[in-house]
Write a protein that holds these residues in place. Structure first.
Motif, PDB file in Angstrom:
ATOM      1  N   SER A 182     -22.602  52.549 -20.582  1.00  0.00           N
ATOM      2  CA  SER A 182     -23.003  52.244 -21.958  1.00  0.00           C
ATOM      3  C   SER A 182     -24.453  51.806 -21.978  1.00  0.00           C
ATOM      4  CB  SER A 182     -22.116  51.127 -22.541  1.00  0.00           C
ATOM      5  OG  SER A 182     -20.746  51.490 -22.530  1.00  0.00           O
ATOM      6  N   GLU A 183     -25.289  52.531 -22.711  1.00  0.00           N
ATOM      7  CA  GLU A 183     -26.701  52.191 -22.797  1.00  0.00           C
ATOM      8  C   GLU A 183     -26.930  50.808 -23.402  1.00  0.00           C
ATOM      9  OE1 GLU A 183     -25.279  54.894 -23.902  1.00  0.00           O
ATOM     10  OE2 GLU A 183     -26.218  56.635 -22.916  1.00  0.00           O
ATOM     11  N   SER A 184     -25.975  50.366 -24.205  1.00  0.00           N
ATOM     12  CA  SER A 184     -26.124  49.084 -24.899  1.00  0.00           C
ATOM     13  C   SER A 184     -25.967  47.882 -23.971  1.00  0.00           C
ATOM     14  CB  SER A 184     -25.091  48.983 -26.030  1.00  0.00           C
ATOM     15  OG  SER A 184     -23.773  49.124 -25.510  1.00  0.00           O
ATOM     16  N   LEU A 185     -25.212  48.034 -22.874  1.00  0.00           N
ATOM     17  CA  LEU A 185     -24.938  46.870 -22.028  1.00  0.00           C
ATOM     18  C   LEU A 185     -26.187  46.334 -21.330  1.00  0.00           C
ATOM     19  CD1 LEU A 185     -22.764  44.904 -20.983  1.00  0.00           C
ATOM     20  CD2 LEU A 185     -22.579  46.379 -18.973  1.00  0.00           C
ATOM     21  N   PRO A 186     -27.031  47.161 -20.687  1.00  0.00           N
ATOM     22  CA  PRO A 186     -28.229  46.602 -20.048  1.00  0.00           C
ATOM     23  C   PRO A 186     -29.152  45.876 -21.029  1.00  0.00           C
ATOM     24  CG  PRO A 186     -27.827  48.829 -19.258  1.00  0.00           C
ATOM     25  CD  PRO A 186     -26.895  48.602 -20.415  1.00  0.00           C
ATOM     26  N   ILE A 187     -29.160  46.303 -22.276  1.00  0.00           N
ATOM     27  CA  ILE A 187     -29.979  45.620 -23.280  1.00  0.00           C
ATOM     28  C   ILE A 187     -29.421  44.226 -23.537  1.00  0.00           C
ATOM     29  CG2 ILE A 187     -30.775  45.671 -25.674  1.00  0.00           C
ATOM     30  CD1 ILE A 187     -30.617  48.755 -25.502  1.00  0.00           C
ATOM     31  N   LEU A 188     -28.109  44.141 -23.715  1.00  0.00           N
ATOM     32  CA  LEU A 188     -27.465  42.839 -23.952  1.00  0.00           C
ATOM     33  C   LEU A 188     -27.623  41.930 -22.740  1.00  0.00           C
ATOM     34  CD1 LEU A 188     -25.479  41.232 -25.912  1.00  0.00           C
ATOM     35  CD2 LEU A 188     -23.666  42.042 -24.375  1.00  0.00           C
ATOM     36  N   ALA A 189     -27.514  42.505 -21.543  1.00  0.00           N
ATOM     37  CA  ALA A 189     -27.477  41.712 -20.301  1.00  0.00           C
ATOM     38  C   ALA A 189     -28.848  41.506 -19.679  1.00  0.00           C
ATOM     39  CB  ALA A 189     -26.558  42.394 -19.292  1.00  0.00           C
ATOM     40  N   LYS A 190     -29.919  41.832 -20.365  1.00  0.00           N
ATOM     41  CA  LYS A 190     -31.267  41.769 -19.797  1.00  0.00           C
ATOM     42  C   LYS A 190     -31.523  40.425 -19.124  1.00  0.00           C
ATOM     43  CE  LYS A 190     -35.098  44.157 -19.296  1.00  0.00           C
ATOM     44  NZ  LYS A 190     -35.067  45.471 -18.625  1.00  0.00           N
ATOM     45  N   GLN A 191     -31.793  40.470 -17.803  1.00  0.00           N
ATOM     46  CA  GLN A 191     -32.151  39.316 -16.988  1.00  0.00           C
ATOM     47  C   GLN A 191     -31.121  38.175 -17.068  1.00  0.00           C
ATOM     48  OE1 GLN A 191     -36.234  38.482 -18.205  1.00  0.00           O
ATOM     49  NE2 GLN A 191     -37.012  39.878 -16.638  1.00  0.00           N
ATOM     50  N   ALA A 192     -29.863  38.536 -17.301  1.00  0.00           N
ATOM     51  CA  ALA A 192     -28.804  37.528 -17.312  1.00  0.00           C
ATOM     52  C   ALA A 192     -28.586  36.963 -15.911  1.00  0.00           C
ATOM     53  CB  ALA A 192     -27.501  38.128 -17.842  1.00  0.00           C
ATOM     54  N   ASP A 193     -28.110  35.735 -15.853  1.00  0.00           N
ATOM     55  CA  ASP A 193     -27.811  35.128 -14.555  1.00  0.00           C
ATOM     56  C   ASP A 193     -26.577  35.759 -13.923  1.00  0.00           C
ATOM     57  OD1 ASP A 193     -29.825  32.904 -14.316  1.00  0.00           O
ATOM     58  OD2 ASP A 193     -28.953  32.405 -16.258  1.00  0.00           O
ATOM     59  N   TYR A 194     -25.572  36.059 -14.740  1.00  0.00           N
ATOM     60  CA  TYR A 194     -24.328  36.644 -14.238  1.00  0.00           C
ATOM     61  C   TYR A 194     -23.860  37.735 -15.184  1.00  0.00           C
ATOM     62  CZ  TYR A 194     -23.900  32.837 -10.887  1.00  0.00           C
ATOM     63  OH  TYR A 194     -24.128  31.960  -9.852  1.00  0.00           O
ATOM     64  N   LEU A 195     -23.497  38.875 -14.622  1.00  0.00           N
ATOM     65  CA  LEU A 195     -22.847  39.944 -15.361  1.00  0.00           C
ATOM     66  C   LEU A 195     -21.459  40.143 -14.770  1.00  0.00           C
ATOM     67  CD1 LEU A 195     -22.555  42.350 -17.259  1.00  0.00           C
ATOM     68  CD2 LEU A 195     -23.882  43.731 -15.623  1.00  0.00           C
ATOM     69  N   ILE A 196     -20.449  39.816 -15.553  1.00  0.00           N
ATOM     70  CA  ILE A 196     -19.052  39.980 -15.136  1.00  0.00           C
ATOM     71  C   ILE A 196     -18.585  41.321 -15.685  1.00  0.00           C
ATOM     72  CG2 ILE A 196     -16.729  38.999 -15.252  1.00  0.00           C
ATOM     73  CD1 ILE A 196     -18.059  36.270 -15.777  1.00  0.00           C
ATOM     74  N   ILE A 197     -18.278  42.248 -14.784  1.00  0.00           N
ATOM     75  CA  ILE A 197     -18.126  43.642 -15.201  1.00  0.00           C
ATOM     76  C   ILE A 197     -16.847  44.273 -14.661  1.00  0.00           C
ATOM     77  CG2 ILE A 197     -19.359  44.645 -13.218  1.00  0.00           C
ATOM     78  CD1 ILE A 197     -20.818  46.483 -15.262  1.00  0.00           C
ATOM     79  N   ASP A 198     -16.397  45.285 -15.361  1.00  0.00           N
ATOM     80  CA  ASP A 198     -15.274  46.138 -14.971  1.00  0.00           C
ATOM     81  C   ASP A 198     -15.498  46.647 -13.542  1.00  0.00           C
ATOM     82  OD1 ASP A 198     -13.464  48.256 -14.698  1.00  0.00           O
ATOM     83  OD2 ASP A 198     -13.830  49.055 -16.701  1.00  0.00           O
ATOM     84  N   SER A 199     -14.482  46.514 -12.693  1.00  0.00           N
ATOM     85  CA  SER A 199     -14.616  46.840 -11.263  1.00  0.00           C
ATOM     86  C   SER A 199     -14.312  48.292 -10.939  1.00  0.00           C
ATOM     87  CB  SER A 199     -13.670  45.957 -10.446  1.00  0.00           C
ATOM     88  OG  SER A 199     -12.315  46.311 -10.725  1.00  0.00           O
ATOM     89  N   GLY A 200     -14.306  49.161 -11.949  1.00  0.00           N
ATOM     90  CA  GLY A 200     -13.948  50.554 -11.738  1.00  0.00           C
ATOM     91  C   GLY A 200     -14.624  51.180 -10.529  1.00  0.00           C
ATOM     92  N   GLY A 201     -13.845  51.898  -9.719  1.00  0.00           N
ATOM     93  CA  GLY A 201     -14.384  52.557  -8.532  1.00  0.00           C
ATOM     94  C   GLY A 201     -14.369  51.722  -7.277  1.00  0.00           C
ATOM     95  N   SER A 202     -14.014  50.432  -7.382  1.00  0.00           N
ATOM     96  CA  SER A 202     -13.967  49.575  -6.192  1.00  0.00           C
ATOM     97  C   SER A 202     -12.974  50.131  -5.170  1.00  0.00           C
ATOM     98  CB  SER A 202     -13.567  48.151  -6.580  1.00  0.00           C
ATOM     99  OG  SER A 202     -14.569  47.566  -7.368  1.00  0.00           O
ATOM    100  N   LEU A 203     -13.253  49.880  -3.902  1.00  0.00           N
ATOM    101  CA  LEU A 203     -12.471  50.469  -2.823  1.00  0.00           C
ATOM    102  C   LEU A 203     -11.491  49.458  -2.237  1.00  0.00           C
ATOM    103  CD1 LEU A 203     -15.462  52.318  -1.138  1.00  0.00           C
ATOM    104  CD2 LEU A 203     -13.873  53.179  -2.860  1.00  0.00           C
ATOM    105  N   GLU A 204     -10.287  49.907  -2.003  1.00  0.00           N
ATOM    106  CA  GLU A 204      -9.241  49.029  -1.484  1.00  0.00           C
ATOM    107  C   GLU A 204      -9.331  48.919   0.032  1.00  0.00           C
ATOM    108  OE1 GLU A 204      -4.411  48.312  -1.916  1.00  0.00           O
ATOM    109  OE2 GLU A 204      -5.330  50.144  -2.695  1.00  0.00           O
ATOM    110  N   LEU A 205      -9.137  47.707   0.523  1.00  0.00           N
ATOM    111  CA  LEU A 205      -9.205  47.471   1.953  1.00  0.00           C
ATOM    112  C   LEU A 205      -8.119  48.257   2.681  1.00  0.00           C
ATOM    113  CD1 LEU A 205     -10.701  45.712   4.080  1.00  0.00           C
ATOM    114  CD2 LEU A 205      -8.840  44.063   3.843  1.00  0.00           C
ATOM    115  N   GLY A 206      -8.527  48.974   3.749  1.00  0.00           N
ATOM    116  CA  GLY A 206      -7.569  49.700   4.565  1.00  0.00           C
ATOM    117  C   GLY A 206      -7.151  51.049   4.020  1.00  0.00           C
TER     118      GLY A 206
END
Length: 367
Positions: free
Chosen positions: A197-221
Motif C-alpha cells: 500500500s503506497e499510503s502506509l510509508p507516508i503514514l509511517a514516515k520515520q516512525a519509531d516502530y512499525l507493527i506490520i502483517d507478517s505475510g511471507g514469514s518462514l516457519e522454523l524447520g
C-alpha cells in the motif's frame, strides 16, 4: 515449579507494563492469526501512554492476556479496529459490553461497518445489558452517553487523552485502516492486514516502530515453499504482503524498528526471514510474541540483531525460547510430555537418537 514460573512471568510482564506507562508503548496482546494457536492469541495490540489505554483489534484470547497485565475493561479508553475480519474482532462483543457496564467513558473507532456492529450488539444483547445494569439499579440511559462510535473513511486525525492518532486506508480484502500513534516523542504505527500500500510509508514516515502483517514469514524447520517473497508481485489483489513488500514499505518510510506479527504458526525461522527482509530494510527487526512490549526496555535482547550479523541459522536462540516455554523440569532438554504444538506433532522426527528428548542439536534435524 510451574506455578512459580507462571508467577514469575506475570510479575515480569506487569513490571514492564507499569514501567512503560510514562512513555508511549505498544504491548502485543495477541500475535496470532485466524488459525487457532495455543501459543498465540488472536491479533490485538494495547497502546498505552500515561493513563490512556487504547486496544487495537480484539482477537481470540485478548481478554485472557489483558488479565495477565492486570488491565481491566474500566481501564480502556478506546476500542479501535483495523478491519472487521473475525480474527480481529472476535472478542469485541464481550469487551464492549463489559466496558459499557463499567460506566467509564470510552470510544469505539474503526472503518465500516463499525456503526452497524455496535448497533447490532446493543440490539441483540439489549435484555442482557438491561439485566446486568439493573443489578446496580442502573438503566441503559445511565451509560448511553458514556461511549461514542466513530466510523472512519481514512485520513482523519484525532486525539485520545494525550495520544495523537492519524489513519490511512490500506489495501486488503475489505475496508482496512492503518493507525499512527504519537505521544511523548515516540511514534508507533500499526498496519493491520494489508498487501503493498503506497499510503502506509507516508503514514509511517520515520516512525519509531512499525507493527506490520507478517505475510511471507518462514516457519522454523520447514522448506521455503512461499513464492514471491524476494520480488515485487503483479497488480493482482493479494490479501497479505510478502517479505519483499513489507520490507520495501519499511525502507520507504525509514522506520527505525520493524515488528512482525499476525503469525500463522508458532516458531519462526528468524534468520531466513530476516535475510529476506534485509534485502530492502536494514533497521532492527523484531518477531512479536504475546505480551511483548515496545519500546524494548534497556538490556532486553533483540531477537534478530545477531542473525543479521552472521550467516548462522538462528536455531540456538529459538531453542532457548522453546526451553523457556516448555522445559518444565529445567533439565535443558524437551521431553515428549513437555513438547507443545508442532514440536509435539513432529517429536519422533526431531528425536533423531530416539532417547525421548529433543536437544538443541536435534532441533534442525527433522525433515
Amino acid at each position: 515449579m510451574k506455578k512459580y514460573i507462571a508467577a514469575l512471568i506475570f510479575c515480569l510482564s506487569f513490571q514492564i507494563f507499569s514501567y512503560s506507562q510514562n512513555q508511549l508503548t505498544a504491548t502485543i496482546i495477541g500475535s496470532g492469526s485466524p488459525k487457532y494457536n495455543i501459543e498465540r492469541a488472536g491479533p490485538s495490540v494495547l497502546i498505552s501512554y500515561k493513563n490512556t489505554n487504547i486496544l487495537v483489534d480484539m482477537g481470540n484470547g485478548a481478554q485472557a492476556n489483558l488479565e495477565k497485565l492486570n488491565i481491566k475493561t474500566k481501564d480502556l479508553n478506546a476500542l479501535l479496529f483495523t478491519h472487521h475480519h473475525l480474527d480481529h474482532n472476535e472478542e469485541f462483543t464481550p469487551i464492549f459490553i463489559k466496558t459499557l457496564l463499567s460506566g467509564n467513558d470510552f470510544e469505539v473507532i474503526g472503518p465500516k461497518p463499525t456503526n452497524d456492529l455496535v448497533n447490532s450488539i446493543l440490539k441483540n444483547y439489549e435484555e442482557d445489558i438491561a439485566y446486568r445494569l439493573s443489578k446496580k439499579q442502573r438503566t441503559f440511559n445511565d451509560v448511553a452517553s458514556n461511549f461514542s462510535v466513530k466510523e472512519l473513511k481514512g485520513g482523519e486525525t484525532f486525539s485520545i487523552g494525550e495520544i495523537s492518532i492519524s489513519c490511512t486506508p490500506v489495501k486488503h480484502t475489505i475496508s482496512t485502516m492503518a493507525y499512527r500513534f504519537d505521544a511523548g516523542g515516540t511514534s508507533i504505527v500499526i498496519s493491520g492486514d494489508l498487501s503493498y500500500s503506497e499510503s502506509l510509508p507516508i503514514l509511517a514516515k520515520q516512525a519509531d516502530y512499525l507493527i506490520i502483517d507478517s505475510g511471507g514469514s518462514l516457519e522454523l524447520g520447514k522448506t521455503n515453499t512461499k513464492k514471491g517473497n524476494g520480488k515485487a508481485r503483479s497488480n493482482k489483489e493479494h490479501a497479505h504482503v510478502n517479505l519483499d513488500e513489507s520490507s520495501r514499505m519499511a525502507n520507504e518510510a525509514k522506520v527505525k524498528n520493524l515488528v512482525l506479527t499476525h503469525f500463522t504458526f508458532t516458531n519462526i525461522d528468524e534468520a531466513a526471514t530476516s535475510a529476506e527482509l534485509n534485502k530492502n530494510y536494514t533497521g532492527t527487526i523484531f518477531y512479536a510474541e504475546d505480551l511483548m512490549s515496545f519500546p524494548k526496555l534497556e538490556g532486553n535482547i533483540e531477537p534478530s540483531k545477531q542473525s543479521r550479523n552472521n550467516n548462522k541459522t538462528n536455531q540456538s536462540p529459538n531453542f532457548k525460547n522453546m526451553l523457556n516455554r516448555m522445559d518444565a523440569d529445567k533439565d535443558g532438554k524437551i521431553s515428549k510430555t513437555e513438547a507443545k504444538g508442532k514440536l509435539k506433532e513432529n517429536f519422533t522426527k526431531r528425536d533423531s537418537n530416539n532417547d525421548g528428548f529433543i536437544t538443541e542439536n536435534e532441533l534442525g534435524s527433522g525433515r
